[in-house]
Write an enzyme that holds these catalytic residues in place. Structure first.
Site, PDB file in Angstrom:
ATOM      1  N   ARG A   1      -1.756  -5.556  -8.263  1.00  0.00           N
ATOM      2  CA  ARG A   1      -0.724  -6.254  -8.274  1.00  0.00           C
ATOM      3  C   ARG A   1      -0.890  -7.711  -9.088  1.00  0.00           C
ATOM      4  NH1 ARG A   1      -3.362  -7.563  -2.358  1.00  0.00           N
ATOM      5  NH2 ARG A   1      -4.982  -7.084  -3.340  1.00  0.00           N
TER       6      ARG A   1
ATOM      7  N   HIS B   1       0.394  -0.491   0.233  1.00  0.00           N
ATOM      8  CA  HIS B   1      -0.017  -0.085   0.278  1.00  0.00           C
ATOM      9  C   HIS B   1       0.755   1.426   0.079  1.00  0.00           C
ATOM     10  CE1 HIS B   1      -3.546  -2.680   1.913  1.00  0.00           C
ATOM     11  NE2 HIS B   1      -3.846  -2.072   1.037  1.00  0.00           N
TER      12      HIS B   1
ATOM     13  N   SER C   1      -2.846  -7.939   2.792  1.00  0.00           N
ATOM     14  CA  SER C   1      -3.427  -7.426   4.465  1.00  0.00           C
ATOM     15  C   SER C   1      -3.514  -8.605   5.131  1.00  0.00           C
ATOM     16  CB  SER C   1      -4.058  -6.587   4.641  1.00  0.00           C
ATOM     17  OG  SER C   1      -3.941  -5.237   4.059  1.00  0.00           O
TER      18      SER C   1
HETATM   19  P1  ADP Z   1     -10.552  -2.407  -0.532  1.00  0.00           P
HETATM   20  O1  ADP Z   1     -11.087  -3.023   0.690  1.00  0.00           O
HETATM   21  O2  ADP Z   1     -10.768  -1.158  -0.460  1.00  0.00           O
HETATM   22  O3  ADP Z   1      -9.442  -3.370  -1.224  1.00  0.00           O
HETATM   23  P2  ADP Z   1      -6.977  -2.517   0.620  1.00  0.00           P
HETATM   24  O4  ADP Z   1      -7.396  -2.132   1.252  1.00  0.00           O
HETATM   25  O5  ADP Z   1      -7.907  -4.194   0.497  1.00  0.00           O
HETATM   26  O6  ADP Z   1      -9.012  -2.521   0.261  1.00  0.00           O
HETATM   27  O7  ADP Z   1      -6.520  -2.037  -0.535  1.00  0.00           O
HETATM   28  C1  ADP Z   1      -6.304  -0.733  -0.802  1.00  0.00           C
HETATM   29  C2  ADP Z   1      -6.098  -0.743  -2.611  1.00  0.00           C
HETATM   30  O8  ADP Z   1      -4.178  -1.669  -2.489  1.00  0.00           O
HETATM   31  C3  ADP Z   1      -6.673  -2.133  -3.695  1.00  0.00           C
HETATM   32  O9  ADP Z   1      -6.435  -1.081  -4.928  1.00  0.00           O
HETATM   33  C4  ADP Z   1      -5.096  -3.142  -3.332  1.00  0.00           C
HETATM   34  O10 ADP Z   1      -5.536  -3.471  -4.849  1.00  0.00           O
HETATM   35  C5  ADP Z   1      -4.105  -2.181  -3.457  1.00  0.00           C
HETATM   36  N1  ADP Z   1      -3.682  -3.108  -3.062  1.00  0.00           N
HETATM   37  C6  ADP Z   1      -3.256  -4.124  -1.666  1.00  0.00           C
HETATM   38  N2  ADP Z   1      -2.202  -3.931  -1.533  1.00  0.00           N
HETATM   39  C7  ADP Z   1      -0.943  -4.091  -2.741  1.00  0.00           C
HETATM   40  C8  ADP Z   1       0.355  -4.500  -2.963  1.00  0.00           C
HETATM   41  N3  ADP Z   1       0.948  -5.398  -2.606  1.00  0.00           N
HETATM   42  N4  ADP Z   1       1.077  -3.890  -4.161  1.00  0.00           N
HETATM   43  C9  ADP Z   1      -0.254  -2.763  -4.734  1.00  0.00           C
HETATM   44  N5  ADP Z   1      -1.311  -2.189  -4.542  1.00  0.00           N
HETATM   45  C10 ADP Z   1      -1.932  -3.022  -3.153  1.00  0.00           C
END
Ligand code: ADP
Length: 156
Positions: A90, A17, A128
């Site tokens: 991803r 993130h 996460s």
């Molecule tokens: P949501 O519940 O809205 O999907 P997340 O916290 O899971 O929220 O993810 C927020 C954003 O960050 C999403 O667009 C997700 O694809 C992206 N994301 C999560 N992990 C990674 C990562 N390791 N690398 C790049 N983007 C990520």
């Protein structure tokens, strides 16, 4: 001033993130991380704790601010004077999920522009969920998630 909102659950925030938020700073002056207070999604951490972990993680990074909202992301963006939303990609699974999310968002506000940033190779396998699994198993999550997250699990 170019501003973009980065909405998500951040349950908890990972280095993946953070990498996306930092990369967005190359094209935007400000990245507003928006921690979703989403009742429908069963969160591991309360909104307040998720917000605190993000806040500590971005301390000292110029251009990144942290917020949370009980309302809609589109309303928050409007209030902050932007129509840009940032998401990280991803893999194909993310892509499909994001298509859906964009469609839904456009039903609420057709002016929203999504900006997608590809995950760096180094971070593309971090989620996460796997940070949570490792941390709860007592494994070291250094490199996967910020210190603020590591500390929070150690307190548990
Ligand atoms: P949501 O519940 O809205 O999907 P997340 O916290 O899971 O929220 O993810 C927020 C954003 O960050 C999403 O667009 C997700 O694809 C992206 N994301 C999560 N992990 C990674 C990562 N390791 N690398 C790049 N983007 C990520």
């Amino acid at each position: 001033m170019k501003v973009i909102v980065y909405p998500g659950s951040f349950d908890p925030i990972t280095n993946g993130h953070l990498d996306i938020a930092k990369k967005a700073l190359e094209s935007f002056d400000k990245v507003l991380i928006l921690v979703a207070d989403n009742d429908a999604k069963k969160a591991r951490f309360t909104t307040e704790v998720r917000y605190e972990m993000v806040k500590e993680a971005v301390e000292g990074i110029k251009g990144i601010e942290v917020y949370y909202t009980h309302g809609l992301t589109v309303d928050f963006a409007k209030k902050m004077g932007t129509h840009y939303l940032l998401r990280g990609i991803r893999n194909n699974v993310d892509m499909a999920y994001e298509n859906n999310y964009a469609e839904l968002t456009h039903k609420l506000d057709k002016n929203i522009e999504f900006v997608y940033i590809e995950a760096s190779k180094k971070f593309e396998n971090i989620s996460s969920t796997n940070v949570d699994e490792l941390a709860r198993a007592g494994k070291d999550i250094t490199g996967l998630a910020p210190e603020s997250v590591k500390r929070r699990y150690e307190k548990r």
